[in-house]
Design a protein around this motif. Structure first.
Motif, PDB file in Angstrom:
ATOM      1  N   PHE A  11       1.030  -0.994  -0.112  1.00  0.00           N
ATOM      2  CA  PHE A  11       0.004   0.196   0.156  1.00  0.00           C
ATOM      3  C   PHE A  11       0.894   1.310   0.017  1.00  0.00           C
ATOM      4  O   PHE A  11       1.903   1.209   0.708  1.00  0.00           O
ATOM      5  CB  PHE A  11      -0.970   0.118   1.161  1.00  0.00           C
ATOM      6  N   PRO A  36     -13.445   2.462  12.162  1.00  0.00           N
ATOM      7  CA  PRO A  36     -14.443   1.655  11.648  1.00  0.00           C
ATOM      8  C   PRO A  36     -13.914   0.153  11.194  1.00  0.00           C
ATOM      9  O   PRO A  36     -12.817  -0.189  10.975  1.00  0.00           O
ATOM     10  CB  PRO A  36     -15.123   2.225  10.409  1.00  0.00           C
ATOM     11  N   LYS A  41      -7.380  -1.816  11.125  1.00  0.00           N
ATOM     12  CA  LYS A  41      -7.018  -1.898  12.433  1.00  0.00           C
ATOM     13  C   LYS A  41      -5.776  -2.857  12.574  1.00  0.00           C
ATOM     14  O   LYS A  41      -4.821  -2.500  13.233  1.00  0.00           O
ATOM     15  CB  LYS A  41      -7.889  -2.300  13.588  1.00  0.00           C
ATOM     16  N   SER A  42      -5.713  -4.004  11.969  1.00  0.00           N
ATOM     17  CA  SER A  42      -4.618  -4.784  12.031  1.00  0.00           C
ATOM     18  C   SER A  42      -3.290  -4.408  11.687  1.00  0.00           C
ATOM     19  O   SER A  42      -2.023  -4.497  12.155  1.00  0.00           O
ATOM     20  CB  SER A  42      -4.910  -6.254  11.383  1.00  0.00           C
ATOM     21  N   ARG A 316     -18.200  -4.154   2.910  1.00  0.00           N
ATOM     22  CA  ARG A 316     -16.888  -3.798   3.184  1.00  0.00           C
ATOM     23  C   ARG A 316     -15.980  -3.545   2.188  1.00  0.00           C
ATOM     24  O   ARG A 316     -14.945  -2.872   2.197  1.00  0.00           O
ATOM     25  CB  ARG A 316     -16.281  -4.779   4.211  1.00  0.00           C
TER      26      ARG A 316
END
Ligand code: ADP
Ligand code: ZN
Length: 507
Positions: A11, A36, A41-42, A316
């Motif tokens: 990324f 969210p 988060k990971s 998602r």
């Protein structure tokens, strides 16, 4: 940090919130991240862990998620392992040996592991540099998914001296304060990005014909993948049989099914072999399926945290998706029954309050997304979403007169009262120990049913004209705008008056 992101994940840049959390961790500060679902988060604790070196301990209540994450890390060339109760003894021994040799950068464990002396002794010999708490709301007594063993872990890992990073997608103010106190995280190290999801359209449908509605919806969305949540195992089975009768392709999931059936059904759904999943809330935690186009709740969930988490499994991938809540009064009674079985009294009280908010959500005339987000973060200011049932409905009932009557009654009572007391007084019902009949507003709205008065009070609450604290109502300063005719209050809510009904009868 950017290099790590590019090298291991491919990324280009961090998402909002990620950088701050990683910076805190690398500075040795504990932090809390409220991001969210699907917010990444990971990556926050993984990039931090890689940057810090040594071992990162990831505590996660989800066994299914551990394996996925360990596989993904391994595939990216990062040594990772997990220890859980479903593992063979030989396998966990091999992992333990690897840990002592310093082979791993990440170790995923379930909180229950910490109950073993053996495991705690092992940890004491490792070079732990970061402790990540995934699904951190499970630590809190006020969370919708409290795990006592998770809370106990905290005391045992604090003395390692490594910074902690707690992440969750659903934290009310209570949960957040609880996590902060427990992990000693000052306000400054709390990172909160809006949990708003621009692609979700929330929908509340108080239909009496749930089955028909669901079947029609699925037929109209035959190409799409969706989840239908129901309250009980029995209902899962019953709805499944009904779908079979109607020739609707589906699969089912609940905790009463054998493990291999569960696994098979889950993979049928995740791999698009089966478009429709009927399940209890046992399904979905840690499942990574991006193209779920709709989530229908066949019954009322116990609280808005559960609802937002389950509904949030739709879309998602960022494409438009629908979250539909069907409910009936019976659902409320079922949840009240569940709450009645809670042993701890303070938790029972809390659950009642939460259920109340859940019910309010089904009745509000305000933007549904706004209502959800403000439940988690009352300070976040939101424009109406323009997608939910309420935004699409026109508020065409002028309730200014009713609002004036209610507000002046509340002010005349001179003390904060509950919704039901205000309702009784304005309908002209008296109390054995307290006489309100001298008030000029006593019985001012006797032509309305209680449920309609409740509907009006809810509208006042959601518009901020009335505040509610510990179940007691008080008028907000802005109430004078209504009392002095400076604003009108419009709603979708259409009350039924007794005199109108009488007219219908005589016709
Ligand atoms: P969460 O645990 O918050 O639900 P994940 O950590 O599983 O979310 O991340 C959700 C998705 O977003 C994953 O596919 C992940 O690879 C992707 N993702 C996370 N961070 C970034 C980023 N900075 N840039 C692009 N994609 C990201
Ligand atoms: Zn809306």
């Amino acid at each position: 940090m950017e290099q790590i992101l590019q090298k291991y994940y491919g990324f280009q840049e961090f998402r909002i919130g990620q950088r701050a959390l990683i910076e805190y961790a690398t500075q040795g500060q504990s932090s809390l991240g409220i991001l969210p679902t699907g917010g990444g988060k990971s990556i926050c604790y993984q990039v931090s862990g890689i940057a810090l070196g040594g071992l990162t301990l990831v505590i996660s209540p989800l066994i299914s998620l551990m394996k996925d994450q360990v596989d993904a890390l391994t595939a990216a060339g990062i040594k990772a392992a997990y220890l859980n109760s479903q593992q063979k003894a030989a396998e966990s021994r091999a992992v333990e040996a690897g840990l002592l040799n310093g082979e791993y950068r990440f170790l995923y464990v379930a909180p229950e592991r910490f109950e073993q002396n053996h495991f705690r002794n092992l940890l004491a010999r490792l070079d732990i540099r970061l402790i990540a708490f995934d699904e951190a709301h499970c630590i809190s007594k006020w969370g919708h998914d409290f795990r006592p063993s998770y809370r106990q872990v905290v005391g045992q890992v604090m003395h390692f001296g490594a910074p902690c990073m707690a992440v969750t997608a659903t934290a009310t103010v209570d949960v957040r304060n609880d996590i902060q106190t427990l992990l000693h995280i000052p306000d400054h190290y709390v990172v909160e990005t809006s949990i708003k999801r621009e692609n979700l359209a929330f929908n509340v449908d108080p239909t009496f014909q749930k089955d028909k509605m669901v079947r029609r919806y699925i037929k109209e969305h035959i190409q799409d993948s969706g989840i239908i949540y129901v309250s009980t195992r029995k209902q899962v089975e019953a709805l499944g049989e009904q779908f079979s009768d109607y020739g609707i392709k589906h699969t089912i999931y609940h905790a009463g099914l054998p493990a291999d059936t569960r696994e098979q059904n889950q993979s049928d759904f995740v791999n698009d072999n089966c478009p429709v999943m009927i399940a209890t809330n046992a399904f979905g935690m840690g499942i990574d399926k991006s193209n779920v186009r709709y989530v229908i709740h066949y019954n009322l969930p116990q609280d808005l945290e559960s609802y937002y988490q389950e509904a949030g499994r739709a879309g998602r991938d960022g494409l438009p998706s629908e979250c539909i809540l069907l409910f009936s009064e019976q659902d409320i009674r079922l949840q009240q029954f569940f709450i009645g079985n809670t042993a701890d009294e303070s938790i029972q009280e809390k659950k009642k309050e939460k259920l109340e908010k859940m019910v309010q959500y089904t009745k509000t005339t305000q933007c549904l997304q706004g209502t959800l987000i403000n439940y988690f973060n009352p300070a976040e200011h939101l424009e109406p979403c323009g997608r939910c049932t309420n935004c699409l409905k026109e508020a065409d009932y002028d309730m200014t007169t009713e609002a004036k009557k209610l507000l002046s009654c509340l002010l005349r009572m001179k003390t904060a009262v509950s919704k039901s007391v205000l309702t009784k007084v304005i309908r002209g019902e008296n109390f054995p120990h307290h006489d309100y009949s001298h008030l000029s507003t006593f019985g001012l709205m006797k032509e309305y049913e209680s449920k309609d008065i409740h509907g009006f009070i809810d509208t006042l609450l959601f518009n901020g004209y009335v505040d509610e604290y510990e179940g007691k109502l008080s008028a907000h300063e802005s109430a004078k705008d209504i009392l002095f005719d400076e604003v009108k209050l419009m709603t979708h809510y259409h009350p039924v008056r007794y005199n109108e009904r009488v007219t219908i009868h005589t016709l």
